[in-house]
Design a protein around this motif. Structure first.
Motif, PDB file in Angstrom:
ATOM      1  N   PHE A  32     -29.418  -5.437  90.226  1.00  0.00           N
ATOM      2  CA  PHE A  32     -30.668  -5.408  90.984  1.00  0.00           C
ATOM      3  C   PHE A  32     -31.698  -4.540  90.266  1.00  0.00           C
ATOM      4  CE2 PHE A  32     -33.628  -4.596  94.393  1.00  0.00           C
ATOM      5  CZ  PHE A  32     -33.667  -5.811  95.034  1.00  0.00           C
ATOM      6  N   LEU A  35     -33.021  -6.447  87.285  1.00  0.00           N
ATOM      7  CA  LEU A  35     -33.977  -7.474  87.705  1.00  0.00           C
ATOM      8  C   LEU A  35     -35.311  -6.835  88.061  1.00  0.00           C
ATOM      9  CD1 LEU A  35     -34.572 -10.428  88.455  1.00  0.00           C
ATOM     10  CD2 LEU A  35     -33.684  -9.930  90.732  1.00  0.00           C
ATOM     11  N   ALA A  48     -35.368 -12.861  83.291  1.00  0.00           N
ATOM     12  CA  ALA A  48     -35.363 -12.648  84.738  1.00  0.00           C
ATOM     13  C   ALA A  48     -34.461 -13.662  85.432  1.00  0.00           C
ATOM     14  CB  ALA A  48     -36.780 -12.741  85.285  1.00  0.00           C
ATOM     15  N   ASP A  49     -34.504 -14.907  84.992  1.00  0.00           N
ATOM     16  CA  ASP A  49     -33.633 -15.932  85.571  1.00  0.00           C
ATOM     17  C   ASP A  49     -32.165 -15.605  85.344  1.00  0.00           C
ATOM     18  OD1 ASP A  49     -35.643 -17.461  86.656  1.00  0.00           O
ATOM     19  OD2 ASP A  49     -35.799 -18.796  84.915  1.00  0.00           O
ATOM     20  N   GLU A  51     -30.831 -12.636  84.829  1.00  0.00           N
ATOM     21  CA  GLU A  51     -30.469 -11.475  85.659  1.00  0.00           C
ATOM     22  C   GLU A  51     -30.286 -11.900  87.115  1.00  0.00           C
ATOM     23  OE1 GLU A  51     -29.724  -8.522  84.675  1.00  0.00           O
ATOM     24  OE2 GLU A  51     -30.379  -8.661  82.597  1.00  0.00           O
ATOM     25  N   HIS A  52     -31.173 -12.752  87.599  1.00  0.00           N
ATOM     26  CA  HIS A  52     -31.103 -13.197  88.990  1.00  0.00           C
ATOM     27  C   HIS A  52     -29.840 -14.009  89.232  1.00  0.00           C
ATOM     28  CE1 HIS A  52     -32.448 -15.646  92.546  1.00  0.00           C
ATOM     29  NE2 HIS A  52     -32.630 -14.405  92.956  1.00  0.00           N
ATOM     30  N   ARG A  53     -29.505 -14.893  88.302  1.00  0.00           N
ATOM     31  CA  ARG A  53     -28.285 -15.697  88.425  1.00  0.00           C
ATOM     32  C   ARG A  53     -27.037 -14.819  88.446  1.00  0.00           C
ATOM     33  NH1 ARG A  53     -30.496 -19.344  85.211  1.00  0.00           N
ATOM     34  NH2 ARG A  53     -29.639 -18.410  83.337  1.00  0.00           N
ATOM     35  N   GLN A  56     -26.813 -12.937  91.812  1.00  0.00           N
ATOM     36  CA  GLN A  56     -26.361 -13.802  92.901  1.00  0.00           C
ATOM     37  C   GLN A  56     -24.875 -14.107  92.784  1.00  0.00           C
ATOM     38  OE1 GLN A  56     -28.954 -17.248  93.007  1.00  0.00           O
ATOM     39  NE2 GLN A  56     -29.960 -16.379  94.802  1.00  0.00           N
ATOM     40  N   LYS A  77     -29.365 -11.001  98.561  1.00  0.00           N
ATOM     41  CA  LYS A  77     -29.785 -12.180  97.817  1.00  0.00           C
ATOM     42  C   LYS A  77     -31.221 -12.552  98.171  1.00  0.00           C
ATOM     43  CE  LYS A  77     -26.892 -15.665  97.482  1.00  0.00           C
ATOM     44  NZ  LYS A  77     -25.796 -16.629  97.759  1.00  0.00           N
ATOM     45  N   ALA A  80     -33.546 -10.160  96.438  1.00  0.00           N
ATOM     46  CA  ALA A  80     -33.617 -10.493  95.009  1.00  0.00           C
ATOM     47  C   ALA A  80     -34.497 -11.716  94.785  1.00  0.00           C
ATOM     48  CB  ALA A  80     -32.211 -10.729  94.460  1.00  0.00           C
ATOM     49  N   ALA A  81     -34.398 -12.689  95.687  1.00  0.00           N
ATOM     50  CA  ALA A  81     -35.229 -13.895  95.553  1.00  0.00           C
ATOM     51  C   ALA A  81     -36.702 -13.562  95.723  1.00  0.00           C
ATOM     52  CB  ALA A  81     -34.802 -14.931  96.574  1.00  0.00           C
ATOM     53  N   ARG A  84     -37.753 -11.859  92.590  1.00  0.00           N
ATOM     54  CA  ARG A  84     -37.847 -12.841  91.495  1.00  0.00           C
ATOM     55  C   ARG A  84     -39.103 -13.699  91.628  1.00  0.00           C
ATOM     56  NH1 ARG A  84     -39.041 -14.620  87.829  1.00  0.00           N
ATOM     57  NH2 ARG A  84     -38.180 -16.290  86.567  1.00  0.00           N
TER      58      ARG A  84
END
Length: 89
Positions: A32, A35, A48-49, A51-53, A56, A77, A80-81, A84
């Motif tokens: 987190f 991100l 960023a994608d 890290e987000h994946r 999650q 989650k 985080a979304a 993002r």
């Protein structure tokens, strides 16, 4: 320390499980923060994608394993979304 053999085993097992749970929660916090720093620095979307994946995936594994409650996982989650997507919160 317990005198009963099965209770001694249970103490060792619960300590091992506690450490495994802490590994999950620590990894979630780390992803987190990564991100967050990527989004604040205006980094590229591919990083960023990724890290987000990863965040999650780790949250889902922690929830599945029982290291984190499912509502807590869903809340993290969602945050985080939002992060993002570029929204503050």
């Amino acid at each position: 320390m317990a005198n009963i053999h099965s209770q001694k085993k249970r103490i060792l097992r619960s300590e091992r499980e506690r450490l495994e749970n802490r590994q999950y929660t620590s990894a979630i916090k780390t992803y987190f923060r990564r991100l967050e720093s990527t989004m604040q620095s205006g980094g590229d979307t591919a990083t960023a994608d990724a890290e987000h994946r990863e965040l999650q995936s780790t949250i889902d594994k922690a929830v599945k394993r029982g290291a984190m409650h499912k509502n807590t996982g869903a809340r993290r989650k969602a945050r985080a979304a939002h992060l993002r997507a570029g929204s503050p919160s």
